[in-house]
Motif scaffolding. Structure first.
Motif, PDB file in Angstrom:
ATOM      1  N   ASP A 239       0.854  -1.192   0.000  1.00 56.35           N
ATOM      2  CA  ASP A 239       0.000   0.000   0.000  1.00 56.35           C
ATOM      3  C   ASP A 239       0.894   1.248   0.000  1.00 56.35           C
ATOM      4  OD1 ASP A 239      -1.859   1.967   0.277  1.00 56.35           O
ATOM      5  OD2 ASP A 239      -2.672   1.260   2.193  1.00 56.35           O
ATOM      6  N   PRO A 240       0.825   2.084  -1.053  1.00 58.26           N
ATOM      7  CA  PRO A 240       1.683   3.287  -1.082  1.00 58.26           C
ATOM      8  C   PRO A 240       1.411   4.249   0.065  1.00 58.26           C
ATOM      9  CG  PRO A 240       0.744   2.836  -3.256  1.00 58.26           C
ATOM     10  CD  PRO A 240       0.034   1.938  -2.289  1.00 58.26           C
ATOM     11  N   ALA A 241       0.245   4.158   0.691  1.00 57.91           N
ATOM     12  CA  ALA A 241      -0.081   5.075   1.785  1.00 57.91           C
ATOM     13  C   ALA A 241       0.528   4.645   3.119  1.00 57.91           C
ATOM     14  CB  ALA A 241      -1.596   5.187   1.933  1.00 57.91           C
ATOM     15  N   THR A 242       1.089   3.435   3.202  1.00 61.39           N
ATOM     16  CA  THR A 242       1.705   2.981   4.450  1.00 61.39           C
ATOM     17  C   THR A 242       2.951   3.805   4.748  1.00 61.39           C
ATOM     18  OG1 THR A 242       0.902   0.729   4.083  1.00 61.39           O
ATOM     19  CG2 THR A 242       2.695   1.007   5.660  1.00 61.39           C
TER      20      THR A 242
ATOM     21  N   LEU B 253       6.621   4.883   5.450  1.00 64.73           N
ATOM     22  CA  LEU B 253       7.826   4.162   5.041  1.00 64.73           C
ATOM     23  C   LEU B 253       8.493   3.407   6.196  1.00 64.73           C
ATOM     24  CD1 LEU B 253       9.852   3.440   2.848  1.00 64.73           C
ATOM     25  CD2 LEU B 253      11.047   5.595   3.318  1.00 64.73           C
TER      26      LEU B 253
ATOM     27  N   ALA C  59       7.228  -3.245  -8.096  1.00 63.13           N
ATOM     28  CA  ALA C  59       6.174  -2.231  -7.987  1.00 63.13           C
ATOM     29  C   ALA C  59       6.701  -0.873  -8.454  1.00 63.13           C
ATOM     30  CB  ALA C  59       5.680  -2.130  -6.548  1.00 63.13           C
ATOM     31  N   ARG C  60       5.825  -0.102  -9.069  1.00 61.31           N
ATOM     32  CA  ARG C  60       6.197   1.221  -9.574  1.00 61.31           C
ATOM     33  C   ARG C  60       5.658   2.353  -8.717  1.00 61.31           C
ATOM     34  NH1 ARG C  60       5.312   0.687 -16.162  1.00 61.31           N
ATOM     35  NH2 ARG C  60       6.768  -1.067 -16.488  1.00 61.31           N
ATOM     36  N   ARG C  61       4.672   2.085  -7.878  1.00 59.18           N
ATOM     37  CA  ARG C  61       4.042   3.145  -7.093  1.00 59.18           C
ATOM     38  C   ARG C  61       4.611   3.249  -5.687  1.00 59.18           C
ATOM     39  NH1 ARG C  61      -1.850   1.432  -6.883  1.00 59.18           N
ATOM     40  NH2 ARG C  61      -2.004   3.352  -5.640  1.00 59.18           N
ATOM     41  N   LEU C  62       5.498   2.333  -5.307  1.00 56.00           N
ATOM     42  CA  LEU C  62       6.025   2.327  -3.942  1.00 56.00           C
ATOM     43  C   LEU C  62       7.246   3.238  -3.842  1.00 56.00           C
ATOM     44  CD1 LEU C  62       5.718  -1.461  -3.067  1.00 56.00           C
ATOM     45  CD2 LEU C  62       4.155   0.397  -2.486  1.00 56.00           C
ATOM     46  N   PRO C  63       7.576   3.703  -2.636  1.00 56.75           N
ATOM     47  CA  PRO C  63       8.763   4.562  -2.464  1.00 56.75           C
ATOM     48  C   PRO C  63      10.038   3.853  -2.911  1.00 56.75           C
ATOM     49  CG  PRO C  63       7.378   4.627  -0.512  1.00 56.75           C
ATOM     50  CD  PRO C  63       6.817   3.547  -1.384  1.00 56.75           C
ATOM     51  N   ARG C  64      10.949   4.600  -3.479  1.00 60.24           N
ATOM     52  CA  ARG C  64      12.187   4.013  -3.988  1.00 60.24           C
ATOM     53  C   ARG C  64      13.023   3.314  -2.914  1.00 60.24           C
ATOM     54  NH1 ARG C  64      14.640   8.238  -8.488  1.00 60.24           N
ATOM     55  NH2 ARG C  64      12.918   8.077  -9.993  1.00 60.24           N
TER      56      ARG C  64
END
Length: 301
Positions: free
Chosen positions: A257-260, A262, A283-288
């Motif tokens: 979930d990108p909203a979780t 970091l 995944a492409r939407r997650l933090p680097r």
């Protein structure tokens, strides 16, 4: 950590001739410049002995040479499983900028806990990651974990994994630190400059230059670890049956979930299986940083 001179028995007859009482000034200078061919760890032991004796000008010269040696000479010394702990500590101080060498040094069977704490507090990211994987040493010396938490160069993923392990094992001070990390607060020590601390470690002989790391956050009471009771709202008449989500699946969903936050995603990443790690790595939407940590766990570049 103290740095006493080596005994004659540990030096051996060959090195005793180079740096012993009967050695001449010219011979000592050649040894201090590492200009005498020596196999294995002999070059490093020679430099350490001259530095530990403290006789000018050869002690300072040996210290400078130790910081300028090429990598193969250092790795040849680290291949000696009996390299004394003081000589390893001397190496850690003189080679603080060499991440590849420190990553091997922290795994040496003779390395002292004080040396690990020094590298944990002043070392580069790769050395911190290598220390974070040394689980038995971390649990035996919690000061190493405290030093990792105070190093602004320590990667968040490695720090979270090490602190979570210590918190599970009930190491004092780590449950409070884990709570601080999960809330997004990394308690780095900003009271002094990191580069200045490295320089102080380089110049030190006995570790008196580095004050102990500030105290960790206090542990919360055991009752505080339990979730607070919630008031039960009246159920609707036509409520759908609750869907039971296994704990592991819930953790995977939170990581993806990108909203979780970091810090929380990083702490959960170390529990994922390889198949789910691949999902995070692709995944492409997650933090680097999260994607990079997943790829490192998979052995990908």
């Amino acid at each position: 950590m103290l740095h006493p001179p080596l005994s004659d028995a540990r030096l051996g007859a060959r090195l005793h001739k180079l740096v012993g009482p009967d050695a001449g000034p010219a011979q000592r200078e050649l040894a201090a410049r590492a200009l005498i061919p020596a196999p294995g760890s002999d070059t490093w032991l020679t430099l350490y002995q001259l530095w530990a004796l403290g006789h000018p000008p050869h002690a300072d010269l040996a210290g400078r040479t130790a910081a300028e040696l090429p990598g193969p000479t250092i790795f040849a010394a680290l291949a000696d499983p009996l390299l004394p702990a003081p000589a390893l500590d001397f190496m850690a101080r003189r080679r603080l900028g060499h991440a590849d060498e420190l990553a091997v040094l922290v795994r040496h069977p003779q390395v002292h806990a004080d040396t690990l704490a020094l590298v944990a507090r002043c070392g580069p990211p790769r050395a911190c990651e290598a220390i974070a994987l040394a689980h038995p040493r971390l649990l035996a010396a919690p000061a190493i974990l405290a030093a990792l938490a105070r190093n602004p160069r320590c990667p968040s993923a490695a720090l979270h994994a090490a602190v979570e392990l210590g918190a599970r094992e009930r190491v004092p001070g780590l449950r409070g630190l884990l709570r601080a990390l999960l809330s997004g607060h990394v308690p780095h020590d900003r009271s002094d400059d990191h580069a200045a601390r490295q320089l102080a470690a380089l110049r030190s002989r006995a570790g008196e230059d580095l004050a102990s790391a500030p105290s960790l956050p206090p542990d919360p009471p055991d009752d505080d670890d339990l979730p607070a009771p919630r008031e039960q709202a009246p159920a609707p008449v036509l409520a759908a049956p609750a869907r039971i989500v296994p704990p592991y699946a819930a953790g995977v969903a939170r990581v993806l979930d990108p909203a979780t936050p970091l810090p929380l995603a990083m702490s959960l990443l170390w529990r994922l299986r390889r198949a789910d790690l691949r999902r995070v790595a692709d995944a492409r939407r997650l933090p680097r940083p999260l994607v990079a940590a997943a790829r490192r766990r998979l052995g990908q570049p």
